[in-house]
Design a protein around this motif. Sequence first.
Motif, PDB file in Angstrom:
ATOM      1  N   LEU A 105       1.047  -1.100   0.003  1.00  0.00           N
ATOM      2  CA  LEU A 105       0.046   0.055  -0.002  1.00  0.00           C
ATOM      3  C   LEU A 105       0.981   1.225  -0.046  1.00  0.00           C
ATOM      4  O   LEU A 105       0.630   2.163  -0.858  1.00  0.00           O
ATOM      5  CB  LEU A 105      -1.000  -0.119   1.268  1.00  0.00           C
ATOM      6  CG  LEU A 105      -1.963   1.116   1.491  1.00  0.00           C
ATOM      7  CD1 LEU A 105      -2.776   1.196   0.193  1.00  0.00           C
ATOM      8  CD2 LEU A 105      -2.417   1.200   2.871  1.00  0.00           C
ATOM      9  N   ILE A 106       1.757   1.487   0.803  1.00  0.00           N
ATOM     10  CA  ILE A 106       2.674   2.363   0.957  1.00  0.00           C
ATOM     11  C   ILE A 106       3.618   2.869  -0.452  1.00  0.00           C
ATOM     12  O   ILE A 106       3.798   4.080  -0.806  1.00  0.00           O
ATOM     13  CB  ILE A 106       3.883   2.196   2.277  1.00  0.00           C
ATOM     14  CG1 ILE A 106       3.253   2.265   3.506  1.00  0.00           C
ATOM     15  CG2 ILE A 106       4.897   3.286   1.873  1.00  0.00           C
ATOM     16  CD1 ILE A 106       4.054   1.900   4.764  1.00  0.00           C
ATOM     17  N   PHE A 107       3.945   1.762  -1.085  1.00  0.00           N
ATOM     18  CA  PHE A 107       4.687   1.903  -2.387  1.00  0.00           C
ATOM     19  C   PHE A 107       3.821   1.824  -3.479  1.00  0.00           C
ATOM     20  O   PHE A 107       4.159   1.483  -4.682  1.00  0.00           O
ATOM     21  CB  PHE A 107       5.869   0.741  -2.360  1.00  0.00           C
ATOM     22  CG  PHE A 107       6.901   1.211  -1.466  1.00  0.00           C
ATOM     23  CD1 PHE A 107       7.852   1.995  -2.078  1.00  0.00           C
ATOM     24  CD2 PHE A 107       7.051   0.722  -0.407  1.00  0.00           C
ATOM     25  CE1 PHE A 107       9.169   2.333  -1.086  1.00  0.00           C
ATOM     26  CE2 PHE A 107       7.979   0.878   0.480  1.00  0.00           C
ATOM     27  CZ  PHE A 107       9.075   1.590   0.060  1.00  0.00           C
ATOM     28  N   GLU A 108       2.726   1.912  -3.399  1.00  0.00           N
ATOM     29  CA  GLU A 108       1.240   2.018  -4.455  1.00  0.00           C
ATOM     30  C   GLU A 108       1.498   0.608  -5.394  1.00  0.00           C
ATOM     31  O   GLU A 108       1.637   0.626  -6.534  1.00  0.00           O
ATOM     32  CB  GLU A 108       1.767   3.255  -5.311  1.00  0.00           C
ATOM     33  CG  GLU A 108       1.428   4.656  -4.310  1.00  0.00           C
ATOM     34  CD  GLU A 108       1.522   5.774  -5.183  1.00  0.00           C
ATOM     35  OE1 GLU A 108       0.498   6.431  -5.327  1.00  0.00           O
ATOM     36  OE2 GLU A 108       2.666   6.148  -5.682  1.00  0.00           O
ATOM     37  N   GLN A 109       1.498  -0.328  -4.616  1.00  0.00           N
ATOM     38  CA  GLN A 109       1.696  -1.789  -5.730  1.00  0.00           C
ATOM     39  C   GLN A 109       0.432  -2.418  -5.138  1.00  0.00           C
ATOM     40  O   GLN A 109      -0.409  -2.098  -4.580  1.00  0.00           O
ATOM     41  CB  GLN A 109       2.871  -2.437  -4.989  1.00  0.00           C
ATOM     42  CG  GLN A 109       4.368  -2.044  -5.217  1.00  0.00           C
ATOM     43  CD  GLN A 109       5.284  -3.123  -5.050  1.00  0.00           C
ATOM     44  OE1 GLN A 109       5.220  -4.019  -4.948  1.00  0.00           O
ATOM     45  NE2 GLN A 109       6.506  -2.503  -5.483  1.00  0.00           N
ATOM     46  N   GLU A 110       0.119  -3.512  -6.093  1.00  0.00           N
ATOM     47  CA  GLU A 110      -1.030  -4.443  -5.901  1.00  0.00           C
ATOM     48  C   GLU A 110      -0.903  -4.923  -4.472  1.00  0.00           C
ATOM     49  O   GLU A 110       0.117  -5.509  -4.310  1.00  0.00           O
ATOM     50  CB  GLU A 110      -1.091  -5.075  -6.951  1.00  0.00           C
ATOM     51  CG  GLU A 110      -2.637  -6.094  -7.002  1.00  0.00           C
ATOM     52  CD  GLU A 110      -2.382  -7.122  -8.372  1.00  0.00           C
ATOM     53  OE1 GLU A 110      -3.356  -7.819  -8.167  1.00  0.00           O
ATOM     54  OE2 GLU A 110      -1.630  -7.008  -9.235  1.00  0.00           O
ATOM     55  N   ILE A 111      -1.826  -4.994  -3.832  1.00  0.00           N
ATOM     56  CA  ILE A 111      -1.854  -5.428  -2.145  1.00  0.00           C
ATOM     57  C   ILE A 111      -1.682  -6.865  -2.398  1.00  0.00           C
ATOM     58  O   ILE A 111      -0.768  -7.422  -1.508  1.00  0.00           O
ATOM     59  CB  ILE A 111      -3.312  -5.091  -1.581  1.00  0.00           C
ATOM     60  CG1 ILE A 111      -3.461  -3.420  -1.727  1.00  0.00           C
ATOM     61  CG2 ILE A 111      -3.028  -5.656  -0.140  1.00  0.00           C
ATOM     62  CD1 ILE A 111      -2.393  -2.784  -1.033  1.00  0.00           C
ATOM     63  N   ILE A 112      -2.255  -7.511  -3.049  1.00  0.00           N
ATOM     64  CA  ILE A 112      -2.429  -9.044  -2.846  1.00  0.00           C
ATOM     65  C   ILE A 112      -1.403  -9.361  -4.053  1.00  0.00           C
ATOM     66  O   ILE A 112      -1.817  -9.345  -5.445  1.00  0.00           O
ATOM     67  CB  ILE A 112      -3.855  -9.601  -3.183  1.00  0.00           C
ATOM     68  CG1 ILE A 112      -4.958  -9.352  -2.086  1.00  0.00           C
ATOM     69  CG2 ILE A 112      -3.701 -11.093  -3.185  1.00  0.00           C
ATOM     70  CD1 ILE A 112      -4.138  -9.420  -0.681  1.00  0.00           C
ATOM     71  N   GLN A 113      -0.363 -10.175  -3.752  1.00  0.00           N
ATOM     72  CA  GLN A 113       0.584 -10.472  -4.715  1.00  0.00           C
ATOM     73  C   GLN A 113       1.141 -11.987  -4.332  1.00  0.00           C
ATOM     74  O   GLN A 113       1.043 -12.279  -3.086  1.00  0.00           O
ATOM     75  CB  GLN A 113       1.849  -9.743  -4.867  1.00  0.00           C
ATOM     76  CG  GLN A 113       1.552  -8.157  -5.090  1.00  0.00           C
ATOM     77  CD  GLN A 113       2.912  -7.339  -4.977  1.00  0.00           C
ATOM     78  OE1 GLN A 113       3.911  -7.985  -5.102  1.00  0.00           O
ATOM     79  NE2 GLN A 113       2.905  -6.122  -5.019  1.00  0.00           N
ATOM     80  N   PHE A 114       1.606 -12.783  -5.047  1.00  0.00           N
ATOM     81  CA  PHE A 114       2.429 -14.083  -4.711  1.00  0.00           C
ATOM     82  C   PHE A 114       3.830 -13.969  -5.544  1.00  0.00           C
ATOM     83  O   PHE A 114       3.887 -13.505  -6.566  1.00  0.00           O
ATOM     84  CB  PHE A 114       1.375 -15.026  -5.209  1.00  0.00           C
ATOM     85  CG  PHE A 114       0.376 -15.136  -4.560  1.00  0.00           C
ATOM     86  CD1 PHE A 114       0.081 -15.608  -3.354  1.00  0.00           C
ATOM     87  CD2 PHE A 114      -0.836 -14.594  -5.069  1.00  0.00           C
ATOM     88  CE1 PHE A 114      -1.382 -15.746  -2.616  1.00  0.00           C
ATOM     89  CE2 PHE A 114      -2.313 -14.702  -4.627  1.00  0.00           C
ATOM     90  CZ  PHE A 114      -2.201 -15.184  -3.309  1.00  0.00           C
ATOM     91  N   SER A 115       4.723 -14.408  -4.810  1.00  0.00           N
ATOM     92  CA  SER A 115       6.118 -14.171  -5.083  1.00  0.00           C
ATOM     93  C   SER A 115       6.461 -15.602  -6.361  1.00  0.00           C
ATOM     94  O   SER A 115       5.938 -16.529  -6.163  1.00  0.00           O
ATOM     95  CB  SER A 115       6.984 -14.707  -4.107  1.00  0.00           C
ATOM     96  OG  SER A 115       8.405 -14.829  -4.753  1.00  0.00           O
ATOM     97  N   ALA A 116       6.931 -15.010  -7.399  1.00  0.00           N
ATOM     98  CA  ALA A 116       7.465 -16.026  -8.379  1.00  0.00           C
ATOM     99  C   ALA A 116       9.005 -16.487  -8.242  1.00  0.00           C
ATOM    100  O   ALA A 116       9.272 -17.034  -9.072  1.00  0.00           O
ATOM    101  CB  ALA A 116       7.169 -15.630  -9.806  1.00  0.00           C
TER     102      ALA A 116
END
Length: 222
Positions: A105-116
């Motif tokens: 949220l702070i860095f204006e990224q998509e909240i829900i992510q999954f690592s690849a």
Amino acid sequence: MSVPIRLTAEFIGTLVLVATIVAAGIMGDDMGAGNGALILLAKTAATGPVLAILIVVCVSLSGAHFNPAVTFVFCLRREIGIGLALAYVVLQVAGAVCGTWLVHLIFEQEIIQFSASPTGGLPHAVSEVYATFLLLATILGALRSRQEWLGPMVGAYVSASYWFTASTSALNPAVSIARSFTDSVSGIALMDLPFLIPFQLIGAALAFAFFYLLDRHSTASQ
């Protein structure tokens, strides 16, 4: 200290710890243009001091575990009951995941992510046993001799441990799980958690066994 205060301290402390790790990775990646050494330096510079502060602030509230492996060892040492230990772990994992989402949220990224990001394999498994053993040895050793140094010693160890293992020392099941929820440079692929978490607990158990034998020997020698 009351149970709600203990659980709140574990939740907030683990949230701040993970937020620091993930945010430092993102900032280091942005400023270093993908330079791996600068990213690792950014995470080192941020994580150790913040962890030291969190321990100093929260140790009188909850013991400042922020790590299921630490809670596991203190449960084995019968310094925390099984029920409370399980509650600690749940709040640690929840706080860790919320810390990741907060940074997104702070860095204006998509909240829900999954690592690849692929990790795992024998080098990482051995690294996690080694690094987690040394983490618990640092904690138990400080509590045994210089309790007032616990925060600085653990913070210094965690900063150093980024640099001497193949896994960059996740050494915390809650942090490992939370890092699977970010596709930033700090991410850990969900499928690789079995190469980390069981071996973190093995390292913690070995530290428990080592200090158990050490304490028994010390008692017998008196």
